[in-house]
Design an enzyme around this catalytic site. Structure first.
Site, PDB file in Angstrom:
ATOM      1  N   GLN A 221       0.832  -1.277  -0.013  1.00 15.15           N
ATOM      2  CA  GLN A 221      -0.012  -0.062  -0.157  1.00 15.15           C
ATOM      3  C   GLN A 221       0.785   1.140  -0.030  1.00 15.15           C
ATOM      4  O   GLN A 221       1.975   1.273   0.257  1.00 15.15           O
ATOM      5  CB  GLN A 221      -0.737   0.045   1.252  1.00 15.15           C
TER       6      GLN A 221
ATOM      7  N   ILE B 124       3.093   4.489  -0.479  1.00 12.42           N
ATOM      8  CA  ILE B 124       4.442   4.861  -1.331  1.00 12.42           C
ATOM      9  C   ILE B 124       5.023   3.635  -1.953  1.00 12.42           C
ATOM     10  O   ILE B 124       5.225   3.550  -3.090  1.00 12.42           O
ATOM     11  CB  ILE B 124       5.346   5.663  -0.731  1.00 12.42           C
TER      12      ILE B 124
ATOM     13  N   TYR C   7       9.970   8.139  16.327  1.00 11.35           N
ATOM     14  CA  TYR C   7      10.224   8.211  14.720  1.00 11.35           C
ATOM     15  C   TYR C   7      11.156   9.211  13.964  1.00 11.35           C
ATOM     16  O   TYR C   7      12.068   8.931  13.271  1.00 11.35           O
ATOM     17  CB  TYR C   7       8.772   8.694  14.405  1.00 11.35           C
TER      18      TYR C   7
ATOM     19  N   ASP D 239       5.870  -7.768   1.220  1.00  6.17           N
ATOM     20  CA  ASP D 239       4.897  -7.277   2.478  1.00  6.17           C
ATOM     21  C   ASP D 239       4.725  -8.399   3.134  1.00  6.17           C
ATOM     22  O   ASP D 239       4.467  -9.397   2.829  1.00  6.17           O
ATOM     23  CB  ASP D 239       3.795  -6.362   1.939  1.00  6.17           C
TER      24      ASP D 239
ATOM     25  N   ARG E   4       0.979  22.412   7.821  1.00 11.09           N
ATOM     26  CA  ARG E   4       2.411  22.598   7.762  1.00 11.09           C
ATOM     27  C   ARG E   4       3.233  22.554   6.660  1.00 11.09           C
ATOM     28  O   ARG E   4       4.376  22.826   6.609  1.00 11.09           O
ATOM     29  CB  ARG E   4       2.837  21.278   8.993  1.00 11.09           C
TER      30      ARG E   4
END
Length: 246
Positions: A16, A18, A148, A37, A206
């Protein structure tokens, strides 16, 4: 003729977002694409929609699976796109040990395993392109993305060190640092926010361009880095963020 004719591209997290769109675009440009995946139903849907893409189940958190896949395919893989990743939210106080560990396991250690497994064959052939998925959060501080951001900064360092180690051997390594991209992962975070409308608006705001990116905009960069058009590019952290980090 396609820009990737004759090349074999292996992509992780290709079911899924990118990774999926990159698999389709690489196939469109003539590559033999091996999409991996853990989400087998989504992989089968990808294969049905894009028959030129081959699909394989791969859990990048399982080192034995990574090494077994490399033993089978490394001699044929020209391009490795490490797209697998996970977004943990929270500042230092809100980041659990488990969140920190899972973030680094998936975003950094699994990527290291993939690079280490596929590098020897590329070095023997004196040709290869490795593309790693980082983030603009690895280039600048982002609130409530402690684990992250730290993991994606590590990806930038990993990328540059691999590039430096193998720059004279015909092997290139670059990373992509996207801003907010419209993907199932992002939509899931918006939906789970408690106030999806406000969360969506905050994500859009942003980016000075006033929108989020598309998987096509990242996927075409993957095609470029996979192709010989980028033969003079290595060790780069390519920021694609709608002006967020300016």
């Amino acid at each position: 003729m396609g820009r990737l004719d004759g090349k074999t591209v292996l992509i992780t997290a290709a079911a899924q977002g990118i990774g999926r769109r990159s698999a389709q675009l690489c196939a469109q440009e003539g590559a033999t694409v091996i999409a991996t995946d853990v989400n087998e139903p989504a992989l089968q849907l990808l294969a049905a929609e894009t028959p030129a893409v081959q699909v394989r189940r791969l859990d990048v958190l399982d080192k034995q699976q990574v090494e077994a896949l490399a033993a089978e395919l490394a001699d044929t893989v020209d391009v490795l796109f490490n797209c697998a990743g996970w977004v943990a939210e929270g500042d230092a106080a809100a980041t659990s040990d488990d969140d920190w560990q899972r973030t680094f396991d998936l975003n950094v250690r699994a990527m290291f395993w993939m690079c280490r497994a596929f590098l020897p064959a590329m070095r023997r052939r004196r040709a290869g392109s490795i593309i790693n998925m980082s983030s603009v959060a690895g280039m600048k501080g982002v609130a409530r993305r402690l684990a992250y951001g730290a993991s994606k900064a590590a990806v930038v360092g990993l990328t540059r060190c691999i590039a430096a180690d193998h720059v004279t051997e015909g092997v290139r390594c670059n990373c992509i640092c996207p801003g907010t991209v419209d993907s199932p992962s992002w939509r899931g975070r918006v939906a789970a926010s408690g106030d999806p409308e406000a969360a969506h608006a905050a994500f859009v705001a942003r980016q000075p361009m006033g929108r989020v990116g598309t998987t096509d905009e990242i996927g075409w960069l993957v095609v470029y880095l996979a192709s010989d058009e980028s033969a003079f590019t290595t060790g780069a952290a390519m920021v694609v963020d709608g002006g967020w980090s300016m």
